[in-house]
Design a protein around this motif. Structure first.
Motif, mmCIF file in Angstrom:
data_model
loop_
_atom_site.group_PDB
_atom_site.id
_atom_site.type_symbol
_atom_site.label_atom_id
_atom_site.label_comp_id
_atom_site.label_asym_id
_atom_site.label_seq_id
_atom_site.Cartn_x
_atom_site.Cartn_y
_atom_site.Cartn_z
ATOM 1 N N LEU A 161 0.827 -1.209 0.000
ATOM 2 C CA LEU A 161 0.000 0.000 0.000
ATOM 3 C C LEU A 161 0.865 1.264 0.000
ATOM 4 C CD1 LEU A 161 -2.998 -0.876 2.380
ATOM 5 C CD2 LEU A 161 -3.135 -0.171 -0.016
ATOM 6 N N ALA A 162 1.970 1.182 0.736
ATOM 7 C CA ALA A 162 2.876 2.341 0.766
ATOM 8 C C ALA A 162 3.388 2.643 -0.640
ATOM 9 C CB ALA A 162 4.033 2.046 1.706
ATOM 10 N N PHE A 163 3.695 1.587 -1.391
ATOM 11 C CA PHE A 163 4.204 1.780 -2.754
ATOM 12 C C PHE A 163 3.102 2.274 -3.692
ATOM 13 C CE2 PHE A 163 7.808 -0.406 -1.166
ATOM 14 C CZ PHE A 163 8.854 -0.006 -1.971
ATOM 15 N N VAL A 164 1.908 1.693 -3.535
ATOM 16 C CA VAL A 164 0.797 2.090 -4.412
ATOM 17 C C VAL A 164 0.475 3.574 -4.211
ATOM 18 C CG1 VAL A 164 -1.687 1.754 -4.800
ATOM 19 C CG2 VAL A 164 -0.208 -0.212 -4.586
ATOM 20 N N ASN A 165 0.515 4.009 -2.957
ATOM 21 C CA ASN A 165 0.135 5.403 -2.662
ATOM 22 C C ASN A 165 1.260 6.417 -2.895
ATOM 23 O OD1 ASN A 165 -2.478 4.708 -1.911
ATOM 24 N ND2 ASN A 165 -1.818 4.123 0.145
ATOM 25 N N TRP A 166 2.411 5.915 -3.177
ATOM 26 C CA TRP A 166 3.549 6.809 -3.377
ATOM 27 C C TRP A 166 3.453 7.489 -4.751
ATOM 28 C CZ3 TRP A 166 7.889 7.000 -6.676
ATOM 29 C CH2 TRP A 166 8.910 7.862 -6.255
ATOM 30 N N SER A 174 12.389 8.724 0.305
ATOM 31 C CA SER A 174 12.695 8.391 1.704
ATOM 32 C C SER A 174 11.448 7.905 2.447
ATOM 33 C CB SER A 174 13.289 9.608 2.411
ATOM 34 O OG SER A 174 12.330 10.647 2.408
ATOM 35 N N ILE A 175 10.266 8.358 1.966
ATOM 36 C CA ILE A 175 9.013 7.910 2.608
ATOM 37 C C ILE A 175 8.905 6.387 2.557
ATOM 38 C CG2 ILE A 175 6.477 7.987 2.418
ATOM 39 C CD1 ILE A 175 6.756 10.750 1.194
ATOM 40 N N LEU A 176 9.446 5.824 1.472
ATOM 41 C CA LEU A 176 9.300 4.377 1.266
ATOM 42 C C LEU A 176 10.283 3.555 2.117
ATOM 43 C CD1 LEU A 176 8.826 4.319 -2.609
ATOM 44 C CD2 LEU A 176 7.075 3.933 -0.881
ATOM 45 N N ASP A 177 11.272 4.222 2.700
ATOM 46 C CA ASP A 177 12.287 3.539 3.500
ATOM 47 C C ASP A 177 12.774 2.289 2.743
ATOM 48 O OD1 ASP A 177 13.938 2.730 5.452
ATOM 49 O OD2 ASP A 177 12.459 2.549 7.041
ATOM 50 N N LEU A 178 13.390 2.548 1.588
ATOM 51 C CA LEU A 178 13.685 1.460 0.654
ATOM 52 C C LEU A 178 14.573 0.363 1.237
ATOM 53 C CD1 LEU A 178 14.029 3.382 -2.714
ATOM 54 C CD2 LEU A 178 12.241 1.803 -2.026
ATOM 55 N N ASP A 179 15.553 0.753 2.074
ATOM 56 C CA ASP A 179 16.432 -0.276 2.651
ATOM 57 C C ASP A 179 15.626 -1.284 3.457
ATOM 58 O OD1 ASP A 179 18.710 0.536 1.541
ATOM 59 O OD2 ASP A 179 19.420 1.753 3.234
ATOM 60 N N ARG A 180 14.758 -0.728 4.292
ATOM 61 C CA ARG A 180 13.954 -1.594 5.150
ATOM 62 C C ARG A 180 12.977 -2.414 4.281
ATOM 63 N NH1 ARG A 180 9.239 -1.239 7.278
ATOM 64 N NH2 ARG A 180 8.740 -2.494 9.097
ATOM 65 N N SER A 181 12.366 -1.748 3.292
ATOM 66 C CA SER A 181 11.402 -2.433 2.424
ATOM 67 C C SER A 181 12.062 -3.575 1.666
ATOM 68 C CB SER A 181 10.809 -1.451 1.412
ATOM 69 O OG SER A 181 10.057 -0.492 2.073
ATOM 70 N N LYS A 182 13.315 -3.352 1.228
ATOM 71 C CA LYS A 182 14.028 -4.400 0.483
ATOM 72 C C LYS A 182 14.260 -5.619 1.367
ATOM 73 C CE LYS A 182 17.522 -3.617 -2.164
ATOM 74 N NZ LYS A 182 18.754 -3.116 -2.780
ATOM 75 N N LYS A 183 14.724 -5.351 2.610
ATOM 76 C CA LYS A 183 14.978 -6.462 3.537
ATOM 77 C C LYS A 183 13.687 -7.205 3.857
ATOM 78 C CE LYS A 183 19.012 -4.579 5.840
ATOM 79 N NZ LYS A 183 19.394 -3.649 6.892
ATOM 80 N N LEU A 184 12.660 -6.416 4.145
ATOM 81 C CA LEU A 184 11.377 -7.030 4.487
ATOM 82 C C LEU A 184 10.845 -7.861 3.316
ATOM 83 C CD1 LEU A 184 9.094 -7.297 6.565
ATOM 84 C CD2 LEU A 184 8.075 -5.236 5.612
ATOM 85 N N SER A 185 10.996 -7.324 2.093
ATOM 86 C CA SER A 185 10.519 -8.054 0.910
ATOM 87 C C SER A 185 11.244 -9.376 0.771
ATOM 88 C CB SER A 185 10.757 -7.243 -0.356
ATOM 89 O OG SER A 185 10.098 -6.043 -0.276
#
Lengths: 271, 195
Positions: A161-166, A174-185
């Motif tokens: 949802l964060a990505f869809v709404n971006w 930076s809103i997407l916190d890509l490092d964290r999102s990558k690890k979580l993915s």
């Protein structure tokens, strides 16, 4: 005109050879001499011929080889569910001849003991469940398949949802916190693959389709190259949208919730 | 028919190996029937498996006045309607069926010596046929599949579907009309076939 109507009414029986003898011969003769009936007859025959020229996929080898063992297991489970039916249990074990007041008394004492044990220790499994360690990689507890799937869907949905709404025009990456999102993915992807491998037969097709879609997106997310990789982020957004993943997750969550409620009702009724 | 009755009697008497024999006899036929109803290999396998389990549980309801296979078909039709209710979309109407690629892989493995174009063409035909079947209502599809692929008589179909012969004929008529319309759109592979 009457014979045309009569013929067209019986065309179904003619094209599938359900008529024989004189009637069939008469109708075919009419068809030969009547352009309109002949046209309809030919179209029907052509359509059926088209429906015949097909090669359906063979059943999988797992289905051919394991369906009996699976059914056997289900049959055993079905019997297991009826294990508190004492007369049938006694009948199945051929114990009827040795049934005596003393034996019946022992069974009764055994059941009273089991009942007391159940009252005293029924809280214990829950306590244990709370202590089940959390998987360090995925952050998802190693609990039941159902709960794992629920967690996977919930966490994936939040992130997607964060990505869809971006919005690339107005928002910073930076809103997407890509490092964290990558690890979580990457972690969720591992979990998705693991869940998909353990899917029970009853849920295979539907959940499999959803998790496969999810894996595809999670893989792309895990492979984002950096904060400037806007192209990939757009591809991911399009992927989430075109596959209708959020909608599918929502539908799946609704379906799972109603299943849980049904189970709860059944349990309450049983009690 | 005699074979069916023997198997059913064995099962009713508690001989579970009879169920294995029933599955060996009808597994493939039931799978293909289920496939025509749901249009997807995995779901067809699940459905067929569910039908066998349901048949096992209610074998005492089988009176022997029809063939065992037609009784299984009847269960499959009822179960497939439940499947449709459970699903948020009907797989046959999907533009890209889930098992598109398995079909191609399977054709490739079974037709190793065949021209790859032919393999793709077969896959295309199969996809079109499935789409055409997907345009039918559940009843039309059931009637058509029982008639065309299972070669049952109209009066047998009417018994399985609990309908009159006239209604079955109407369903078949409507089914052919819809199929003709659907298939006229996909002319390329079929022209090759006809040539």
């Amino acid at each position: 005109m009457d014979s045309c109507r009569k013929t067209q009414k019986k065309l179904i029986s003619i094209v599938w050879n359900e008529l024989d003898g004189r009637e069939r011969a008469d109708l075919l003769e009419h068809i030969k001499g009547c352009p309109e009936c002949e046209r309809i007859y030919n179209e029907m025959s052509k359509t059926l011929k088209k429906m015949e020229t097909r090669k359906r996929p063979e059943p999988s080898s797992a289905f051919m080889e394991k369906s009996w063992s699976q059914l056997k297991q289900e049959m055993t489970e079905k019997k297991g569910r009826g294990r508190f039916n004492i007369p049938s249990l006694i009948g199945n074990l051929s114990l009827r001849p040795v049934l005596s007041p003393g034996f019946a008394g022992s069974i009764l004492i055994l059941f009273i003991g089991m009942f007391i044990g159940w009252i005293l220790f029924s809280g214990k499994p829950d306590d244990n469940q709370l202590q089940i360690p959390t998987d360090q990689n995925t952050g998802i507890q190693n609990i039941t398949y159902q709960e794992r799937t629920d967690r996977l869907l919930e966490r994936s949905k939040t992130m997607l949802l964060a990505f869809v709404n971006w919005d690339a025009k107005t928002d910073d990456t930076s809103i997407l916190d890509l490092d964290r999102s990558k690890k979580l993915s990457a972690n969720l992807l591992t979990e998705a693959v693991s869940i998909r491998k353990q899917l029970p037969a009853s849920e295979r097709a539907r959940v499999n389709e959803l998790i496969t879609d999810l894996e595809y997106i999670l893989l792309q997310l895990a492979n984002i190259e950096g904060e400037n990789d806007l192209e990939n982020i757009e591809i991911i957004q399009t992927g989430i949208d075109s596959r209708g993943i959020i909608l599918k997750i929502n539908l799946e969550e609704i379906s799972r919730l109603s299943q849980k409620q049904e189970k709860k009702k059944i349990n309450e009724n049983t009690i | 028919m005699q074979e069916d009755i023997k198997l059913v009697n064995r099962l009713k008497e508690g001989d579970e190996s009879a169920m294995e024999d029933i599955m060996n006899l009808y597994r493939k036929k039931l799978y293909y029937f289920a496939y025509d109803l749901v249009g997807n290999r995995e779901e067809a396998e699940d459905l067929a498996q569910e039908v066998f389990f349901k048949a096992y549980k209610s074998i005492h309801n089988f009176r022997g006045d029809s063939q065992l296979l037609t009784w299984l078909f009847r269960i499959a039709i009822n179960r497939s309607i439940d499947y449709k209710r459970k699903k948020s979309h009907w797989i046959l109407k999907n533009s890209e069926p889930v098992d598109e690629y398995p079909v191609i892989h399977q054709l490739e493995s079974s037709l190793n010596n065949v021209n790859p174009d032919k393999v793709l063409e077969d896959a295309e035909i199969e996809r079109n046929v499935r789409k055409a079947l997907g345009s039918l209502t559940s009843k039309e599809r059931s009637a058509f599949v029982l008639k065309h692929y299972q070669d049952l008589k109209i009066n047998e179909i009417s018994k399985i579907m609990s309908l009159s012969d006239g209604t079955v004929k109407s369903l078949l008529h409507r089914a052919i009309q819809k199929l003709r319309k659907e298939l006229s759109f996909y002319n390329v592979p079929f022209c090759t076939e006809e040539n």
